[in-house]
Design a protein around this motif. Structure first.
Motif, PDB file in Angstrom:
ATOM      1  N   ASP A 207       0.829  -1.216   0.000  1.00  0.00           N
ATOM      2  CA  ASP A 207       0.000   0.000   0.000  1.00  0.00           C
ATOM      3  C   ASP A 207       0.858   1.259   0.000  1.00  0.00           C
ATOM      4  O   ASP A 207       0.426   2.313   0.450  1.00  0.00           O
ATOM      5  N   THR A 208       2.084   1.162  -0.520  1.00  0.00           N
ATOM      6  CA  THR A 208       3.021   2.281  -0.371  1.00  0.00           C
ATOM      7  C   THR A 208       2.783   3.391  -1.379  1.00  0.00           C
ATOM      8  O   THR A 208       2.653   4.567  -1.015  1.00  0.00           O
ATOM      9  N   TYR A 209       2.729   3.060  -2.662  1.00  0.00           N
ATOM     10  CA  TYR A 209       2.666   4.085  -3.698  1.00  0.00           C
ATOM     11  C   TYR A 209       1.362   4.073  -4.489  1.00  0.00           C
ATOM     12  O   TYR A 209       0.917   5.114  -4.968  1.00  0.00           O
ATOM     13  N   THR A 210       0.779   2.894  -4.676  1.00  0.00           N
ATOM     14  CA  THR A 210      -0.418   2.818  -5.515  1.00  0.00           C
ATOM     15  C   THR A 210      -1.521   2.089  -4.776  1.00  0.00           C
ATOM     16  O   THR A 210      -1.387   1.729  -3.606  1.00  0.00           O
ATOM     17  N   GLU A 212      -4.037  -0.547  -3.247  1.00  0.00           N
ATOM     18  CA  GLU A 212      -3.734  -1.814  -2.591  1.00  0.00           C
ATOM     19  C   GLU A 212      -3.937  -3.010  -3.516  1.00  0.00           C
ATOM     20  O   GLU A 212      -3.151  -3.967  -3.488  1.00  0.00           O
ATOM     21  N   THR A 213      -4.971  -2.975  -4.327  1.00  0.00           N
ATOM     22  CA  THR A 213      -5.197  -4.103  -5.232  1.00  0.00           C
ATOM     23  C   THR A 213      -4.096  -4.196  -6.285  1.00  0.00           C
ATOM     24  O   THR A 213      -3.645  -5.292  -6.639  1.00  0.00           O
ATOM     25  N   ASP A 214      -3.654  -3.058  -6.784  1.00  0.00           N
ATOM     26  CA  ASP A 214      -2.579  -3.045  -7.772  1.00  0.00           C
ATOM     27  C   ASP A 214      -1.300  -3.625  -7.187  1.00  0.00           C
ATOM     28  O   ASP A 214      -0.669  -4.508  -7.776  1.00  0.00           O
ATOM     29  N   GLU A 215      -0.897  -3.141  -6.014  1.00  0.00           N
ATOM     30  CA  GLU A 215       0.360  -3.612  -5.440  1.00  0.00           C
ATOM     31  C   GLU A 215       0.255  -5.073  -5.001  1.00  0.00           C
ATOM     32  O   GLU A 215       1.230  -5.833  -5.100  1.00  0.00           O
ATOM     33  N   ALA A 216      -0.900  -5.495  -4.509  1.00  0.00           N
ATOM     34  CA  ALA A 216      -1.052  -6.895  -4.108  1.00  0.00           C
ATOM     35  C   ALA A 216      -0.866  -7.831  -5.304  1.00  0.00           C
ATOM     36  O   ALA A 216      -0.174  -8.853  -5.212  1.00  0.00           O
ATOM     37  N   VAL A 228      -0.108 -10.786   1.806  1.00  0.00           N
ATOM     38  CA  VAL A 228       0.100  -9.347   1.673  1.00  0.00           C
ATOM     39  C   VAL A 228      -0.343  -8.691   2.975  1.00  0.00           C
ATOM     40  O   VAL A 228      -1.259  -9.157   3.654  1.00  0.00           O
ATOM     41  N   ARG A 229       0.359  -7.601   3.331  1.00  0.00           N
ATOM     42  CA  ARG A 229      -0.048  -6.828   4.499  1.00  0.00           C
ATOM     43  C   ARG A 229      -0.489  -5.450   4.042  1.00  0.00           C
ATOM     44  O   ARG A 229       0.202  -4.787   3.273  1.00  0.00           O
ATOM     45  N   LEU A 230      -1.653  -5.038   4.518  1.00  0.00           N
ATOM     46  CA  LEU A 230      -2.195  -3.718   4.229  1.00  0.00           C
ATOM     47  C   LEU A 230      -2.120  -2.896   5.508  1.00  0.00           C
ATOM     48  O   LEU A 230      -2.654  -3.291   6.547  1.00  0.00           O
ATOM     49  N   ASP A 231      -1.441  -1.774   5.436  1.00  0.00           N
ATOM     50  CA  ASP A 231      -1.224  -0.900   6.591  1.00  0.00           C
ATOM     51  C   ASP A 231      -1.580   0.526   6.203  1.00  0.00           C
ATOM     52  O   ASP A 231      -0.923   1.487   6.587  1.00  0.00           O
TER      53      ASP A 231
END
Length: 380
Positions: A207-210, A212-216, A228-231
């Protein structure tokens, strides 16, 4: 170098309030040193507001070597009134230790109680203690041990793990991803995968730059991913439950059904109860580590065999019992025990020798049994 009271000062009774030094001087000057019974309590009568006892191991080792006897509830016991510990001996032999004794029990029990609230809110989820960063570093092992007593599955602090004989858990911070820069998240996940020891779960922060679904999805395609961790920062979070469900949908749709979802960031028992069906586990930080200490006090209840005590406190030596229906009974020690009651105060120190083992797994199992028995946290 650091503002940390050294262990030897605690052990020598110097980690005390000044008025105990004055008290010792006054009693010695008056040639008075009665044999007393002193009891650690938070509430005099049971009130149904249960809290979880922790910190007993440190308290026992504080009293070790003193010419006193002590009894205590087992660590992991739920209590809502009456004594959790009883000390018997000449008052001057333990007077200076009151401050540290209450500190060991009060802080750990408050943390453990909050951790049990979290555990009961998500009984089947994997829970990790992430709160060490919110407390003074000297408190880290207390936080992690208290969370384990409440039934947490693990924790993040490395040195606490060394002290407790448990391995710390952890994946990656946002800093790792940021060090590679926007658009280079794959390089960060790959670097983590290459550096992490075998057996370490490959859980990518997504969840850093884009979105959450995209990065996951990108992380799942980049490395052999366990989860995956979402923070997500609260100001960008919106509906965290919806985000987790959407990530789950997109991972499943892309064939990554085995990739688990873990959530962290400002979670309390209400949030855990709401999210427990959309995530496999949680990192819980400030709610546990920042818990208010239990307001214990140590009061003399008997002097030379006579029931004495201050106004507002119950004089006389007491016993506490657990009944099969979860009741917590407080009675005078000279009263008959209830027929169906289990006495909870048990030997801890005898003539300065610690006579009890302190097993974390046993304490956690006890907390789990008792939480079910007394319906702890049912309002959640």
């Amino acid at each position: 170098m650091f503002d940390i009271v050294p262990s030897e000062a605690i052990r020598e009774g110097r980690a005390t309030d000044a008025y105990f030094d004055r008290t010792v001087d006054a009693l010695e000057g008056a040639d008075r040193n009665p044999r007393v019974v002193a009891e650690v309590t938070a509430d005099q009568f049971p009130d149904g507001d249960f809290e979880l006892l922790a910190g007993v191991k440190d308290a026992a080792h504080l009293l070790a070597g003193l010419p006193i006897d002590a009894d205590a509830l087992p660590e992991g016991t739920l209590f809502d009134g009456g004594p959790v510990m009883r000390v018997e001996g000449r008052y001057l032999d333990f007077a200076r230790y009151e401050t540290a004794l209450l500190g060991f029990l009060s802080h750990a029990s408050g943390i453990a109680t909050a951790a049990l609230e979290a555990r009961r809110a998500a009984p089947d989820s994997r829970l990790l203690s992430f709160g060490a960063r919110h407390v003074h570093p000297s408190m880290a092992a207390v936080v992690e041990r208290s969370a384990l007593v409440a039934g947490f599955d693990g924790f993040s602090h490395v040195v606490a793990g060394e002290l407790l004989g448990r391995e710390a858990s952890g994946t990656m911070p946002h800093a790792l991803v940021i060090c590679f820069g926007p658009g280079e998240q794959e390089r960060a996940w790959e670097a983590f995968d290459e550096a992490a020891p075998p057996g370490t779960p490959r859980i990518a922060l997504c969840d850093t730059y884009t979105d959450e679904t995209d990065e996951a999805l990108r992380a799942a395609r980049a490395i052999d991913l366990d989860g995956v961790r979402l923070d997500t920062t609260s100001s960008r979070r919106g509906d965290f439950r919806h985000i987790a469900r959407e990530v789950r949908w997109r991972l499943d749709q892309a064939g990554f059904e085995d990739v688990e979802i873990f959530l962290s960031g400002g979670l309390d028992p209400d949030a855990l109860a709401d999210l427990r069906d959309v995530a496999s586990g949680f990192g819980v930080g400030g709610y546990v580590s920042n818990a208010d200490p239990v307001d214990f006090a140590l009061d003399i209840s008997e002097v030379e065999g006579e029931p004495w005590g201050k106004r507002g406190k119950l004089p006389g030596k007491k016993e506490v019992y657990r009944t099969p229906d979860g009741g917590h009974l407080v009675r005078r020690a000279d009263e008959p025990a209830p027929e169906d009651g289990e006495a909870l105060l048990a030997p801890l120190v005898r003539d300065g020798e610690v006579v009890r083992e302190f097993d974390l797994d046993d304490a956690a199992a006890r907390a789990k049994r008792e939480a079910a028995l007394v319906n702890f946290g049912e309002e959640t």
